[in-house]
Motif scaffolding. Sequence first.
Motif, mmCIF file in Angstrom:
data_model
loop_
_atom_site.group_PDB
_atom_site.id
_atom_site.type_symbol
_atom_site.label_atom_id
_atom_site.label_comp_id
_atom_site.label_asym_id
_atom_site.label_seq_id
_atom_site.Cartn_x
_atom_site.Cartn_y
_atom_site.Cartn_z
ATOM 1 N N TRP A 37 -48.860 -9.460 -24.263
ATOM 2 C CA TRP A 37 -47.353 -11.186 -24.198
ATOM 3 C C TRP A 37 -47.502 -10.812 -22.425
ATOM 4 C CZ3 TRP A 37 -47.351 -16.009 -24.542
ATOM 5 C CH2 TRP A 37 -45.971 -16.590 -24.224
ATOM 6 N N GLN A 38 -46.284 -9.192 -21.862
ATOM 7 C CA GLN A 38 -45.864 -10.024 -20.591
ATOM 8 C C GLN A 38 -47.493 -10.005 -19.783
ATOM 9 O OE1 GLN A 38 -42.941 -9.788 -19.929
ATOM 10 N NE2 GLN A 38 -41.700 -10.158 -22.236
ATOM 11 N N ARG A 39 -48.507 -9.115 -19.750
ATOM 12 C CA ARG A 39 -49.365 -9.698 -19.041
ATOM 13 C C ARG A 39 -50.254 -11.175 -18.930
ATOM 14 N NH1 ARG A 39 -51.566 -5.802 -21.128
ATOM 15 N NH2 ARG A 39 -50.872 -4.189 -19.365
ATOM 16 N N ARG A 87 -49.713 -20.236 -11.312
ATOM 17 C CA ARG A 87 -48.599 -21.385 -10.990
ATOM 18 C C ARG A 87 -47.288 -21.472 -10.322
ATOM 19 N NH1 ARG A 87 -50.586 -26.351 -11.988
ATOM 20 N NH2 ARG A 87 -48.338 -27.240 -12.405
ATOM 21 N N LYS A 88 -47.729 -19.892 -9.680
ATOM 22 C CA LYS A 88 -46.649 -19.359 -7.993
ATOM 23 C C LYS A 88 -45.192 -19.956 -8.415
ATOM 24 C CE LYS A 88 -49.900 -20.798 -4.245
ATOM 25 N NZ LYS A 88 -50.861 -21.181 -5.499
ATOM 26 N N LEU A 89 -45.368 -19.436 -10.153
ATOM 27 C CA LEU A 89 -43.494 -19.205 -10.969
ATOM 28 C C LEU A 89 -43.342 -17.439 -11.138
ATOM 29 C CD1 LEU A 89 -44.596 -21.879 -13.661
ATOM 30 C CD2 LEU A 89 -43.520 -22.193 -11.568
ATOM 31 N N GLU A 90 -42.270 -17.633 -11.432
ATOM 32 C CA GLU A 90 -41.587 -16.400 -11.674
ATOM 33 C C GLU A 90 -41.986 -16.470 -13.276
ATOM 34 O OE1 GLU A 90 -40.850 -14.208 -9.381
ATOM 35 O OE2 GLU A 90 -41.114 -15.266 -7.366
ATOM 36 N N ALA A 91 -42.328 -14.849 -13.792
ATOM 37 C CA ALA A 91 -42.839 -14.511 -15.586
ATOM 38 C C ALA A 91 -41.524 -14.848 -15.628
ATOM 39 C CB ALA A 91 -43.181 -13.147 -15.218
ATOM 40 N N ALA A 92 -40.434 -14.256 -15.981
ATOM 41 C CA ALA A 92 -38.769 -14.991 -15.948
ATOM 42 C C ALA A 92 -38.485 -16.132 -15.867
ATOM 43 C CB ALA A 92 -37.293 -13.978 -15.442
ATOM 44 N N ALA A 135 -37.509 -17.588 -19.834
ATOM 45 C CA ALA A 135 -36.622 -18.744 -20.420
ATOM 46 C C ALA A 135 -36.612 -19.774 -20.819
ATOM 47 C CB ALA A 135 -35.858 -18.988 -18.766
ATOM 48 N N GLY A 136 -37.717 -20.376 -20.169
ATOM 49 C CA GLY A 136 -38.633 -21.896 -20.707
ATOM 50 C C GLY A 136 -38.405 -22.008 -22.017
ATOM 51 N N ILE A 137 -38.709 -20.524 -22.696
ATOM 52 C CA ILE A 137 -39.446 -20.345 -24.116
ATOM 53 C C ILE A 137 -37.779 -20.332 -25.220
ATOM 54 C CG2 ILE A 137 -40.397 -19.180 -25.757
ATOM 55 C CD1 ILE A 137 -43.185 -18.433 -23.691
ATOM 56 N N ASP A 138 -37.325 -19.137 -23.941
ATOM 57 C CA ASP A 138 -35.764 -18.816 -24.774
ATOM 58 C C ASP A 138 -35.013 -20.341 -24.967
ATOM 59 O OD1 ASP A 138 -36.852 -16.404 -24.681
ATOM 60 O OD2 ASP A 138 -35.431 -15.415 -23.907
ATOM 61 N N THR A 139 -34.913 -21.503 -24.377
ATOM 62 C CA THR A 139 -34.438 -22.464 -24.207
ATOM 63 C C THR A 139 -34.772 -23.378 -24.248
ATOM 64 O OG1 THR A 139 -34.669 -22.941 -21.753
ATOM 65 C CG2 THR A 139 -32.756 -21.510 -22.358
#
Length: 631
Positions: A237-239, A248-253, A257-261
Amino acid sequence: MNQPVRRGPIAAFFVGLWDVMNFTRRLIVNFLFFGLLLFVVMIFVIAAGSGAIKPLSERTTLVLAPEGRLVEQYSADPAMRALARMTGDKGAQEVQLRDLLRAIDAAREDKHIERVMLRVDKLQPTGYASLREVADALARLRQSGKQIVAFGENLGQHQYLLAAQADEVYLDPMGGLILEGLGRYRQYYRQGLQEKLGVDVHVFKVGEYKSAVEPFILDAASPEAKEADLYWMNDVWQRYLADIAKARKLEAAQLAAGIDTLPEGLAAAGGDLARFALQQKLVDGLKTQEEVENLLAERGVADADAETGFRSIGLDGYLALLDSKRLPLDKRPQVAVVVAEGEITDGEQPAGRVGGVSTAALLREARDDDDVKAVVLRVDSPGGGVYASEQIRREVAALKEAGKPVVVSMGDLAASGGYWISMNADRIYADPSTITGSIGIFGMIPNVTRTLDRIGVHTDGVGTTRFAGAFDITRPMDPAVGSVIQSIIDKGYADFTGKVAAARNKPVEAIDEVARGRVWSGAQAQERGLVDELGGLQAALADAAKRARLGEAGKYRVRYVEKAPSPFAQFMAGLAGSRIGALLVKDSDIAQALLARAMPEAGAQLRFVEEAAKSPDGSPVKALAYCFCGF
C-alpha cells in the motif's frame, strides 16, 4: 442356398417408392450440406479479404480501452474469445498483459501515433505487480513526448493507478473515484461446521503462518495471520501511494490524509465524489465522454465517420497491425517464455491453469528446441499440489543441466507451490508488489461422524489391518492416523525448505526463519534472500539473453511456448473475428447457438480444492503447497 424373396406387385411398388424417397432424401441432405459448406467457405474467403490490414494514417490517436481481466495467458481458445467479444459477454473477456505492454511500447516509437486516449473503467481489478508493469510502460510513453489523456466514469483504485500516469485525467461529473486502501477479509466456518453441522476438520501443517486452513478451524483470524498479512499489505500500500504521488506530483502523506478524512472531505464536497476527487487533485477536470472526445478531435484529426469523432485505432486493431509486420521466418536465436498461471494441479491442464504434466512438457519442448537458447518462466500462481510442483521444478533443473539459462519472472503472485517451481532458476525477478513466499505445507481432512450421528446413521465393518478404512471420513479418526498424516506433512515441509536451501545456497535454518508459511511482498522477499532482483518481465528477458550471450535486444527473438490451438479453432476464430462473421453472429440468434455448440470448449474450470479432494490416483493423503493469499 438362399432363394431371393419374391414380392407381389403391390409390395414391389411400395418398396420401389420407398427407395426413391430414400434416395431423394439423401440427395437433398447432401445438397444442403455441400451448399452450407460452400457458403461458409465463401464467407471466410470474403471475410479474409475484407479484413485486410490498412496502413496507419498520420496523427492517429491510439485508444486503449482494455475490457475484462488482465491475464498472463488466455484461459479460453481463440474462437470462444471471438464469440465473447461479439456477444458482449464481458465476464469472459480477457486482456493479455503482454499484448497491452506490446502496444504501449510500440506506440512510443510509432511516428503515426500522436497521442493515447486511456479508458480503464472496464479493466477488472488484478494484482498490483501487473498493474505496475503497465503503469511503468505508460510512464515511458509519456516521457517520450506522446500525450496521454485518461477518462473515466467510475474508477476503482486499481484502475486509477493506470489513469494517474496520464498527462490529463478527466472524470465524468456524475462519476466517482475513491482510494480506500488494501483489505483482506475472509469468512470463518468453525462454529457453523463443528457446532451446527457436526463436521470436525482435522488440520495438519507446519508453520504458524500457514493460515489457509484457519477458516475451517477458527472463528476469526489468528494473531499470527493478522501480523503477517498486515506486514506485506502495508508494504504494497505504501508503494501504491508513492506511485500515485509521483505520477500526480503530490505527497504520499497528502493522499493518506485524504483517505483518513474521507467523511469530512466528502461532506464538504456535498457528497459529490467527482468534485471531491477534483479537490484532492486526483483528476484534472470533470468532463463527459463527449466533451473529452471533442477535445481530442480538436487536438488531433476530426473524423465524422469514426465512432470516437477523431482519427483513432483501438487496441485490437493496433495489435493486428503490429502482427502484420512480423517476419514470417525469423531465424534469430530465441528466448522462450513459458507461462505458469493459476493453480498447480496434476496431469494435463488447459491454459490459465498449471498442470504438472502439461507445463513440464512446455519446458521440455523449450529444452529440446535448438533455437531456444534461454528460458524465462513467468509465474503467477498461488501454488497447489506438491507432486505437480515438483514435476515442473525438475524440468527447470533439467534445462539448466542442458546448458540453457532459466530466469523466473514473478507476476502478481508466486507463493507456496508457485515458489516451489521458481526456486531453482538461475535468477528470480519479482516486482516489489509481488506476493510470494508462503513456504509451507498443509493437509486437511473433514470428519462427518458427528453429523451422521445426528440423523441416526452409523458406520461399522471390519478390516484386515488397523489402517484399513482408516481414512474414511464417516469413521472417527484414529490418533495413529493423525500421526501418520502429520509425519507426511513434516516430511513435505523438510523437502520444501531443504530444496529452497540448496537452490538458494543457504542453510536450512536460515530458510526456516523466513518460511513457516509466511507471505512476503516482493521487496520483503528480496531483503530475505528469496528473490534476487526487483523488476518486471523485460528485466528478466534481458537477464536471460545476457546469460545466453545473445547480445542486445533486437538480436534475439522472444517466443512464447504455448499449446497451439487446433486448426478448427483457428478457422472459427478467423470467421467469428471478421466483420461478416461478427455481423452474422450479432444479428442471428440461430447463428449464435450454432457457433456456441460448434466451437471447442476450453474445459470446465474446476476449483483447486475440489480437484485436490478427488485424489484420482487413489492416494488417501495428498500434501498441498497452496497459498490462499491476495486481495
